[in-house]
Enzyme design. Structure first.
Site, short mmCIF file in Angstrom:
data_model
loop_
_atom_site.label_atom_id
_atom_site.label_comp_id
_atom_site.label_asym_id
_atom_site.label_seq_id
_atom_site.Cartn_x
_atom_site.Cartn_y
_atom_site.Cartn_z
N ASP A 117 77.60 -50.10 37.13
CA ASP A 117 78.19 -49.61 38.38
C ASP A 117 77.78 -50.44 39.59
OD1 ASP A 117 79.48 -48.27 40.37
OD2 ASP A 117 78.45 -46.35 40.07
N ASP A 150 72.52 -49.49 44.60
CA ASP A 150 72.58 -48.12 44.08
C ASP A 150 71.91 -48.05 42.71
OD1 ASP A 150 73.16 -45.39 44.26
OD2 ASP A 150 75.13 -45.62 43.32
N LYS A 154 69.71 -46.62 40.07
CA LYS A 154 69.22 -45.27 39.77
C LYS A 154 69.31 -45.06 38.27
CE LYS A 154 73.82 -43.36 40.64
NZ LYS A 154 74.61 -42.46 41.48
N PRO A 155 68.66 -44.03 37.72
CA PRO A 155 68.69 -43.83 36.27
C PRO A 155 70.10 -43.74 35.68
CG PRO A 155 67.01 -42.44 37.24
CD PRO A 155 67.78 -43.07 38.39
N ASN A 175 72.60 -45.36 36.42
CA ASN A 175 73.26 -46.67 36.41
C ASN A 175 72.55 -47.66 35.50
OD1 ASN A 175 75.31 -45.87 38.09
ND2 ASN A 175 74.37 -46.68 39.94
#
Length: 172
Positions: free
Chosen positions: A30, A12, A14-15, A17
C-alpha cells in the site's frame, strides 16, 4: 530500504501494510500515500526531502498511531519518518502493544509528540539490550538523532540475529 533507495517515502508504514511472503521475507504494501524524494544539498551534508506534491506542508496524512513526530505536525518528511514508523511497528511486534497510545486520535498525536514509550525490556522478559537500543534509535523524536538509514538498521538487526543464533546477546 528498497523503497528509500528508489527515492520513495512510504508515509503510512503500519502492521496492516506489512506481510510476510511465503519465503519468509517481509513485504511492504500500500504505497497509496507514498511520495518521491529528491536530494537536497545543505552545506557539506546531503539530505533527502519530499518533493513538492499535491500534499501541502501542514497536511497530516497516514495512520495516527504510527506517525513520526514531524508527520504528526504536518512538517516536511524524509526517509527518517518511515524509520520512526518502522520503530513503532517493531515495538508493537515485540511487546504486543502500541508504542504510543491515546483514547482519541488527538491524544495519540500528543503522546507521539511528548511522551516516550515504556521501555520494551520492561514489557518483554529477556529482550536483548541491543534490540532495546535499536528501538530507541528508531523512536527518537528528533529526526537528526534518529537512525538515518534503513540499511543501517537492517545490518544491526542481522548482527543481532547472528548473535542470537550463537547464543551471545545480553538480555535487559
Amino acid at each position: 530500504s528498497a523503497a528509500h533507495s528508489a527515492g520513495i517515502v512510504h508515509r503510512d508504514l503500519k502492521p496492516g501494510n506489512v506481510i510476510i511472503a511465503e519465503n519468509g521475507v517481509p513485504k511492504v504494501l500500500d504505497f497509496g500515500l507514498a511520495k518521491l524524494i529528491e536530494r537536497t544539498t545543505e552545506a557539506d551534508d546531503t539530505t533527502r526531502t519530499v518533493r513538492q506534491s499535491v500534499t501541502e506542508e501542514g497536511t497530516i496524512v497516514g495512520t495516527v498511531a504510527y506517525m513520526s513526530p514531524e508527520q504528526a505536525q504536518g512538517k516536511r518528511l524524509d526517509t527518517r519518518s518511515d524509520i520512526f514508523s518502522f520503530g513503532s511497528v517493531l515495538y508493537e511486534m515485540l511487546t504486543g502493544r502500541r508504542a504510543f497510545q491515546g483514547d482519541t486520535k488527538a491524544s495519540t498525536l500528543a503522546a507521539i509528540l511528548r511522551e516516550e514509550p515504556k521501555p520494551a525490556g520492561q514489557l518483554v522478559e529477556g529482550l536483548p539490550v541491543e534490540l532495546e537500543r535499536i528501538l530507541k534509535r528508531c523512536l527518537r523524536k528528533d529526526p537528526a538523532q534518529r537512525a538515518q538509514h534503513m540499511d543501517d538498521l537492517k545490518l544491526a538487526l542481522e548482527e543481532l540475529k547472528a548473535d542470537s543464533d550463537s547464543g551471545m546477546p545480553q538480555a535487559t
